[in-house]
Design an enzyme around this catalytic site. Sequence first.
Site, mmCIF file in Angstrom:
data_model
loop_
_atom_site.group_PDB
_atom_site.id
_atom_site.type_symbol
_atom_site.label_atom_id
_atom_site.label_comp_id
_atom_site.label_asym_id
_atom_site.label_seq_id
_atom_site.Cartn_x
_atom_site.Cartn_y
_atom_site.Cartn_z
ATOM 1 N N ASN A 64 0.819 -1.218 0.000
ATOM 2 C CA ASN A 64 0.000 0.000 0.000
ATOM 3 C C ASN A 64 0.858 1.275 0.000
ATOM 4 O OD1 ASN A 64 0.902 -0.024 2.629
ATOM 5 N ND2 ASN A 64 -1.075 -0.499 3.541
ATOM 6 N N HIS A 73 -7.209 6.301 10.149
ATOM 7 C CA HIS A 73 -6.095 5.612 9.475
ATOM 8 C C HIS A 73 -6.598 4.857 8.240
ATOM 9 C CE1 HIS A 73 -2.120 3.192 10.145
ATOM 10 N NE2 HIS A 73 -2.272 3.588 8.906
ATOM 11 N N ARG A 95 3.487 7.379 11.411
ATOM 12 C CA ARG A 95 2.922 6.895 12.671
ATOM 13 C C ARG A 95 2.672 8.103 13.570
ATOM 14 N NH1 ARG A 95 1.487 3.218 10.333
ATOM 15 N NH2 ARG A 95 2.003 1.020 10.557
ATOM 16 N N GLN A 100 -4.532 3.711 18.469
ATOM 17 C CA GLN A 100 -5.590 3.517 17.473
ATOM 18 C C GLN A 100 -6.508 2.385 17.902
ATOM 19 O OE1 GLN A 100 -3.417 5.267 13.513
ATOM 20 N NE2 GLN A 100 -4.084 3.195 13.492
#
Length: 391
Positions: free
Chosen positions: A147, A333, A285, A314
């Site tokens: 990704n 995210h 991050r 998260q």
Amino acid sequence: MAKILIVLYPDPVTGYPPVYARDSIPVIASYPGGATVPSPKAIDFVPGQLLGSVSGGLGLKDWLESEGHSVVITSDKEGPDSVFERELPDADIVISQPFWPAYLTAERIDKAKNLQLVITAGIGSDHTDLNAANARGITVAEVTYSNSISVAEHTVMQVLVLVRDFVTQHTIAVDGGWNIADAVERSYDLEGMRVGVFAAGRIGRAVIERLAPFGVRLSYTDRFRLPQEYEERYGLTFHESIQDLVKEIDVLTVHAPLTEETRGLLNDELLATMPRGAYIVNPARGAIADRDAIVRALESGHLAGYAGDVWDPQPAPADHPWRTMPHNAMTTHTSGTSLSGQARYAAGTREVLEDWFSGAPIRPEYLIVEGGSYRGTGAHSYAQQPTQAAV
Ligand code: NAD
């Protein structure tokens, strides 16, 4: 036969499957530089479908069960009574995505006596305590490159969203207004701005290559300098450190892994050395930035905007200040979990599992740690004493 514990984000609130906007996704044959896309023997899903939520199951459940393995898929990952915590002690393999990370702390790894393999379906394995994994000889693998382009596209989008102040303008349009003066009082062109890229790995380079046509002046830092021919092609200026990089830029994009070296790096001290009115886009991050320092810099007007899609922890709590701080264009995210990205990392996860069960080696570029030390991409990007060779 193995027990595989898969932690995925919850299904859409409107139910699974969703109504898809498109009927197919383009076929991507290879990655930049000739790196090859995942090549499992088979897949049990249609590329373009939602695979990252519990019912999508990364397209793995039927295949794994047909091979005799037991599979638990859950989104319930926090607290001692969570399904994740209850199922972990006898799990052989844990799979999760950074978007909804199953935090494998040293304490949890200690409880997981059978654990041998941890797969990040995606990229970024900081949610696993890599020192604890090394101490136990656990293999940690991720689906490198799956990704990276998805994130690079999101980064370019967020740079433009901040610099042009899209959120303000869209809100005025949705609210029925037309006051152009209000809409443009913080809106600029990206053309001519100085963009600094922190870490020029797969995502950082894809960002450089996509931003260059905007007529920006590009600079970067990384633990490894890029080849001279590459620097010349994109007019790149190299800086030895992030401290040097940020002094003379208008936009900073952040693409380093979260390690002991990068945690908390974007703090009050560093932000103060950036020019007033700089923007930051951080899709790497959340913990690379000091949460409250970012809020302070936006409130004081020192930073003109902050965007990204990564938070710490998260999911972020509802009262996380980054949801409401001024001039933010945060998303949850999502950058690496487009439906296109999901197809690639689901296929890559299956490839890793096929190799694992057949005793074949996992490709070096997918490896973070193995046999007690950093390997492959882990040796290049995560180790404190990195090896030069990129895989
Ligand atoms: P990569 O391994 O190709 O590149 C990482 C680069 O960081 C390497 O060039 C390495 O040399 C450099 N680096 C490491 N530590 C550094 C330091 N202290 N200072 C300077 N440079 C340093 O990884 P990538 O595919 O480009 O991904 C980068 C990170 O992006 C991942 O580790 C992950 O945390 C994050 N990511 C986020 C998403 C998302 O959905 N938001 C998706 C994928 C990856």
